[in-house]
Motif scaffolding. Sequence first.
Motif, PDB file in Angstrom:
ATOM      1  N   ILE A 142       0.828  -1.206   0.000  1.00  0.00           N
ATOM      2  CA  ILE A 142       0.000   0.000   0.000  1.00  0.00           C
ATOM      3  C   ILE A 142       0.867   1.263   0.000  1.00  0.00           C
ATOM      4  CG2 ILE A 142      -1.786   1.299   1.235  1.00  0.00           C
ATOM      5  CD1 ILE A 142      -2.737  -1.368  -0.012  1.00  0.00           C
ATOM      6  N   PHE A 143       1.872   1.324   0.885  1.00  0.00           N
ATOM      7  CA  PHE A 143       2.673   2.547   1.042  1.00  0.00           C
ATOM      8  C   PHE A 143       3.893   2.595   0.128  1.00  0.00           C
ATOM      9  CE2 PHE A 143       0.589   2.101   5.268  1.00  0.00           C
ATOM     10  CZ  PHE A 143      -0.148   3.261   5.230  1.00  0.00           C
ATOM     11  N   LYS A 144       4.406   1.445  -0.211  1.00  0.00           N
ATOM     12  CA  LYS A 144       5.525   1.320  -1.162  1.00  0.00           C
ATOM     13  C   LYS A 144       6.867   1.806  -0.624  1.00  0.00           C
ATOM     14  CE  LYS A 144       2.942  -0.325  -4.489  1.00  0.00           C
ATOM     15  NZ  LYS A 144       3.061  -1.745  -4.911  1.00  0.00           N
ATOM     16  N   THR A 145       6.862   2.783   0.259  1.00  0.00           N
ATOM     17  CA  THR A 145       8.129   3.354   0.740  1.00  0.00           C
ATOM     18  C   THR A 145       8.272   3.196   2.245  1.00  0.00           C
ATOM     19  OG1 THR A 145       7.133   5.548   0.982  1.00  0.00           O
ATOM     20  CG2 THR A 145       8.196   5.050  -1.132  1.00  0.00           C
ATOM     21  N   CYS A 146       9.436   3.531   2.727  1.00  0.00           N
ATOM     22  CA  CYS A 146       9.764   3.474   4.152  1.00  0.00           C
ATOM     23  C   CYS A 146      10.394   4.822   4.523  1.00  0.00           C
ATOM     24  CB  CYS A 146      10.732   2.312   4.383  1.00  0.00           C
ATOM     25  SG  CYS A 146      11.464   2.216   6.013  1.00  0.00           S
ATOM     26  N   PRO A 147      10.074   5.460   5.661  1.00  0.00           N
ATOM     27  CA  PRO A 147       9.283   4.903   6.761  1.00  0.00           C
ATOM     28  C   PRO A 147       7.786   5.240   6.666  1.00  0.00           C
ATOM     29  CG  PRO A 147      10.273   6.960   7.462  1.00  0.00           C
ATOM     30  CD  PRO A 147      10.732   6.729   6.046  1.00  0.00           C
ATOM     31  N   ILE A 148       7.016   4.525   7.488  1.00  0.00           N
ATOM     32  CA  ILE A 148       5.593   4.810   7.682  1.00  0.00           C
ATOM     33  C   ILE A 148       5.498   5.797   8.836  1.00  0.00           C
ATOM     34  CG2 ILE A 148       3.385   3.815   8.384  1.00  0.00           C
ATOM     35  CD1 ILE A 148       4.341   1.156   7.145  1.00  0.00           C
ATOM     36  N   ASP A 149       4.578   6.729   8.764  1.00  0.00           N
ATOM     37  CA  ASP A 149       4.472   7.745   9.826  1.00  0.00           C
ATOM     38  C   ASP A 149       3.955   7.166  11.137  1.00  0.00           C
ATOM     39  OD1 ASP A 149       5.429  10.017   8.470  1.00  0.00           O
ATOM     40  OD2 ASP A 149       3.550  10.194   7.389  1.00  0.00           O
ATOM     41  N   ILE A 150       2.802   6.506  11.083  1.00  0.00           N
ATOM     42  CA  ILE A 150       2.151   6.049  12.328  1.00  0.00           C
ATOM     43  C   ILE A 150       1.704   4.599  12.202  1.00  0.00           C
ATOM     44  CG2 ILE A 150       0.206   6.397  13.903  1.00  0.00           C
ATOM     45  CD1 ILE A 150       0.187   9.330  13.050  1.00  0.00           C
ATOM     46  N   HIS A 151       1.953   3.829  13.249  1.00  0.00           N
ATOM     47  CA  HIS A 151       1.507   2.433  13.330  1.00  0.00           C
ATOM     48  C   HIS A 151       0.853   2.290  14.713  1.00  0.00           C
ATOM     49  CE1 HIS A 151       1.254  -1.842  13.289  1.00  0.00           C
ATOM     50  NE2 HIS A 151       2.251  -2.088  12.428  1.00  0.00           N
ATOM     51  N   ALA A 152      -0.345   1.709  14.759  1.00  0.00           N
ATOM     52  CA  ALA A 152      -1.068   1.611  16.033  1.00  0.00           C
ATOM     53  C   ALA A 152      -1.423   0.171  16.368  1.00  0.00           C
ATOM     54  CB  ALA A 152      -2.335   2.462  15.981  1.00  0.00           C
TER      55      ALA A 152
END
Length: 559
Positions: A142-152
């Motif tokens: 879904i995001f394709k890149t790193c990093p992701i901003d928020i993970h809950a």
Amino acid sequence: FREISRHYEEDFLEDMRVLNVEMPDSMPRVSEYVEEIVAFIQKIVDKGYAYESNGSVYFNVAKYTIEDNEYPKLNAAAKGNIELLKEGEGVLAEENAETEKKNAQDFALWKKSKENEPSWTSPWGEGRPGWHIECSAMSNEIFKTCPIDIHAGGEDLKFPHHDNEIAQSEAYFGCKEWVKYFLHVGHLHIDKQKMSKSLKNFIKIKEFTKKYTAKQLRFLFLLQKWHKIMNFDPETSMQEAIEKERQFAEFFQQAKAIIRNFDIKKNPQKWNSEDFELNERLRETKEKVHHHLCNSIDTQSALMELSALLVETNKYMKNTSAQIKSPLIVSISKYTLRILKCLGIIAEDEFKYTSASEEVDVETVIAPYVQVAVDFRDKVKQLAGGDKMLLIKECDYVRDVSLATLGVRLEDTGMTTQSVWMKEDAETLLKSIEDKKLAKERAQKEKEEKKALEEKKKNTPPHEFYPTFESHNYSKFDEKGVPTHDAAGKELSKEIVNGLKKKVGALEKKWLKSQGKGVEGQEEGAKGGKKQKKNKQKAEDAPKDAEAKTQDAEGKPED
């Protein structure tokens, strides 16, 4: 298994709709991303951070940490805790898992399927994805890149689930920060025990919303610290949430009524000190709410600030219509509405302003007709006055029955001022009116009973007072009605008896006075009694004197 999954997926989404939880942008299903998951695992294997063993694939924690990678990152205290790791792996840690691993802390990326289990084809044979790899692979798609901003997730997912996600993802991307911020939500406890299926102490959303509204549930959660444990007590926890929902709902109703009745021709708009103070309170509230929401999403403090603003605004709205600045009420209402919508408490605009070209709501359509009835009722009320109570009674019928049945709440503001109307649920409004009526009747009955009791006490002779009204405290009394024994039959001390005698004496004086017989009355009564006795004696002696006189007359010779 797909049929079962779809059933609970649909059930879950319906619960979320009821609670006004917005649909996500993407809802990936593991079963639809198996090909991508296999490719994700293969890359980790190719980079040397995972290995195949007996048809399963495991992440090599030792290899990963040797190359200056931190594991675990989120819960350093769990490092080397094999039991916690097994608990996190669940069924993936069963049977041959320990003999298949190079290291005890290695975790499964792909697990060989057992007989009759769902399975998919892979380079390592038939199997299924590991628990942790699903999230990493699908988020990558879904995001394709790193990093992701928020993970809950829940606080119990820190280790091993989220720590394993971090390790496999950073191994895949070759980065040191897969996620910028993790938000770990506190557990929900029921009567001080963690809510869980095993304890069977959970409450289904469908069951909960039969008793409470979705807004009340939102208020319940928003009034807690999201990252702390929340203890839910079925008897007490909902009180504050219910009160907050009522406070905000009544504020909007009152504000709409004021804005609706605003007359720009009649109402002066020059601000006074009270207007400036309320506007300053609004400005301060905006700053504080923004600060609280920026401070770890502190919704509890933000709602308290909004609530305090409404308290001050409600006081302001009690002024006469000429003193209230309607534009100021509009500003406060719009800001409050914006924050409540942001927090998901309000789904649609419940404080509408529409132009002629826009679609109008029910209140706008019925407003002119309701206002005609309101104006008529106000004029009749003014004309009634004095002893014309029949008209007042009819006005109350319009308010409590006719309009209430239509879902219109009408509030009196005085004999010479315009009443205020608000649109409400008809059933709820009628019940509220009936409850008030019953409460009024109970209060009147209690008042009458109290008055009757006071009258009875007033007319009860002193020697009967304690035996009549204090028999629950005393069991025996002397000839003057003075208590001599307590309720248990124990004789009272002389000191207590003497004190009670004084009270009986005081009651006697009071009683005689109420009967028109003070001390002087007692003396006059005594004199009167003696006089009556003397007159009675004279009356009894009179025949004897007459008879004696007759005899004397008969005994005398005639002249």
